[in-house]
Design a protein around this motif. Structure first.
Motif, PDB file in Angstrom:
ATOM      1  N   MET A   1       0.850  -1.177   0.000  1.00  0.00           N
ATOM      2  CA  MET A   1       0.000   0.000   0.000  1.00  0.00           C
ATOM      3  C   MET A   1       0.896   1.241   0.000  1.00  0.00           C
ATOM      4  O   MET A   1       1.903   1.286   0.684  1.00  0.00           O
ATOM      5  N   THR A   2       0.501   2.247  -0.756  1.00  0.00           N
ATOM      6  CA  THR A   2       1.238   3.508  -0.807  1.00  0.00           C
ATOM      7  C   THR A   2       0.728   4.454   0.276  1.00  0.00           C
ATOM      8  O   THR A   2      -0.339   4.237   0.857  1.00  0.00           O
ATOM      9  N   VAL A   3       1.478   5.507   0.523  1.00  0.00           N
ATOM     10  CA  VAL A   3       1.059   6.521   1.487  1.00  0.00           C
ATOM     11  C   VAL A   3      -0.278   7.126   1.066  1.00  0.00           C
ATOM     12  O   VAL A   3      -1.179   7.306   1.882  1.00  0.00           O
ATOM     13  N   GLY A   4      -0.411   7.426  -0.229  1.00  0.00           N
ATOM     14  CA  GLY A   4      -1.662   8.013  -0.721  1.00  0.00           C
ATOM     15  C   GLY A   4      -2.861   7.115  -0.483  1.00  0.00           C
ATOM     16  O   GLY A   4      -3.933   7.591  -0.081  1.00  0.00           O
ATOM     17  N   GLN A   5      -2.697   5.828  -0.709  1.00  0.00           N
ATOM     18  CA  GLN A   5      -3.788   4.876  -0.473  1.00  0.00           C
ATOM     19  C   GLN A   5      -4.116   4.794   1.010  1.00  0.00           C
ATOM     20  O   GLN A   5      -5.289   4.732   1.395  1.00  0.00           O
ATOM     21  N   ASN A  44      -5.162  12.109  -6.434  1.00  0.00           N
ATOM     22  CA  ASN A  44      -4.097  12.865  -5.771  1.00  0.00           C
ATOM     23  C   ASN A  44      -3.471  11.938  -4.741  1.00  0.00           C
ATOM     24  O   ASN A  44      -4.078  11.638  -3.721  1.00  0.00           O
ATOM     25  N   ASN A  45      -2.262  11.472  -5.023  1.00  0.00           N
ATOM     26  CA  ASN A  45      -1.577  10.554  -4.115  1.00  0.00           C
ATOM     27  C   ASN A  45      -0.596  11.254  -3.193  1.00  0.00           C
ATOM     28  O   ASN A  45       0.197  10.603  -2.524  1.00  0.00           O
ATOM     29  N   SER A  46      -0.629  12.570  -3.168  1.00  0.00           N
ATOM     30  CA  SER A  46       0.336  13.294  -2.336  1.00  0.00           C
ATOM     31  C   SER A  46      -0.348  14.430  -1.582  1.00  0.00           C
ATOM     32  O   SER A  46      -0.015  15.597  -1.763  1.00  0.00           O
ATOM     33  N   ALA A  47      -1.269  14.071  -0.720  1.00  0.00           N
ATOM     34  CA  ALA A  47      -1.925  15.075   0.120  1.00  0.00           C
ATOM     35  C   ALA A  47      -0.875  15.750   0.993  1.00  0.00           C
ATOM     36  O   ALA A  47       0.013  15.086   1.528  1.00  0.00           O
ATOM     37  N   ARG A  73       1.937   1.500   9.095  1.00  0.00           N
ATOM     38  CA  ARG A  73       3.096   0.761   9.618  1.00  0.00           C
ATOM     39  C   ARG A  73       3.969   0.147   8.533  1.00  0.00           C
ATOM     40  O   ARG A  73       5.182   0.207   8.617  1.00  0.00           O
ATOM     41  N   ASP A  74       3.383  -0.473   7.549  1.00  0.00           N
ATOM     42  CA  ASP A  74       4.159  -1.218   6.552  1.00  0.00           C
ATOM     43  C   ASP A  74       3.905  -0.712   5.142  1.00  0.00           C
ATOM     44  O   ASP A  74       3.479  -1.464   4.266  1.00  0.00           O
ATOM     45  N   LEU A  75       4.181   0.551   4.927  1.00  0.00           N
ATOM     46  CA  LEU A  75       3.951   1.153   3.614  1.00  0.00           C
ATOM     47  C   LEU A  75       5.042   0.768   2.638  1.00  0.00           C
ATOM     48  O   LEU A  75       6.185   0.504   3.021  1.00  0.00           O
ATOM     49  N   GLU A  76       4.668   0.757   1.366  1.00  0.00           N
ATOM     50  CA  GLU A  76       5.651   0.506   0.311  1.00  0.00           C
ATOM     51  C   GLU A  76       6.653   1.640   0.277  1.00  0.00           C
ATOM     52  O   GLU A  76       6.323   2.789   0.590  1.00  0.00           O
ATOM     53  N   GLN A  77       7.858   1.323  -0.136  1.00  0.00           N
ATOM     54  CA  GLN A  77       8.849   2.356  -0.331  1.00  0.00           C
ATOM     55  C   GLN A  77       8.424   3.188  -1.538  1.00  0.00           C
ATOM     56  O   GLN A  77       8.090   2.637  -2.594  1.00  0.00           O
ATOM     57  N   GLU A  78       8.415   4.494  -1.398  1.00  0.00           N
ATOM     58  CA  GLU A  78       7.949   5.374  -2.461  1.00  0.00           C
ATOM     59  C   GLU A  78       8.973   5.544  -3.575  1.00  0.00           C
ATOM     60  O   GLU A  78       8.622   5.735  -4.716  1.00  0.00           O
ATOM     61  N   ILE A  79      10.249   5.506  -3.238  1.00  0.00           N
ATOM     62  CA  ILE A  79      11.302   5.667  -4.248  1.00  0.00           C
ATOM     63  C   ILE A  79      11.876   4.278  -4.538  1.00  0.00           C
ATOM     64  O   ILE A  79      12.339   3.595  -3.638  1.00  0.00           O
ATOM     65  N   LYS A  80      11.804   3.896  -5.804  1.00  0.00           N
ATOM     66  CA  LYS A  80      12.274   2.566  -6.175  1.00  0.00           C
ATOM     67  C   LYS A  80      13.389   2.659  -7.184  1.00  0.00           C
ATOM     68  O   LYS A  80      13.542   3.550  -7.901  1.00  0.00           O
TER      69      LYS A  80
END
Length: 80
Positions: A1-5, A44-47, A73-80
């Motif tokens: 899950m991403t931060v935006g989600q 908008n994934n970057s509130a 707690r367990d978000l995906e890393q945003e920069i890959k």
């Protein structure tokens, strides 16, 4: 899950917990309907933190409470 989600899901969950609609949240927080709709729908994934803070103020919770949910707690890393 991403931060935006995670942010989108948290907003929806808090609206259910407080028994209010997204529209009502917009009214009490001063955040535009289009902004919240874009966050919740994933457009908008970057509130910004400022937007999240306004939503928290409208809900009568702290920003710490907002992010204290297990969703974050367990978000995906945003920069890959």
């Amino acid at each position: 899950m991403t931060v935006g989600q995670a942010v989108a899901q948290r907003i929806e969950a808090l609206c259910r917990e407080h028994d209010i609609s997204i529209n009502k949240l917009c009214t009490i927080s001063g955040v535009t309907q289009s902004t919240v709709n874009n966050i919740v729908s994933g457009r908008n994934n970057s509130a910004t933190v400022a937007t999240v803070k306004k939503l928290c103020d409208g809900l009568g919770i702290t920003i710490e409470t907002f992010f204290a949910d297990p969703l974050f707690r367990d978000l995906e890393q945003e920069i890959k």
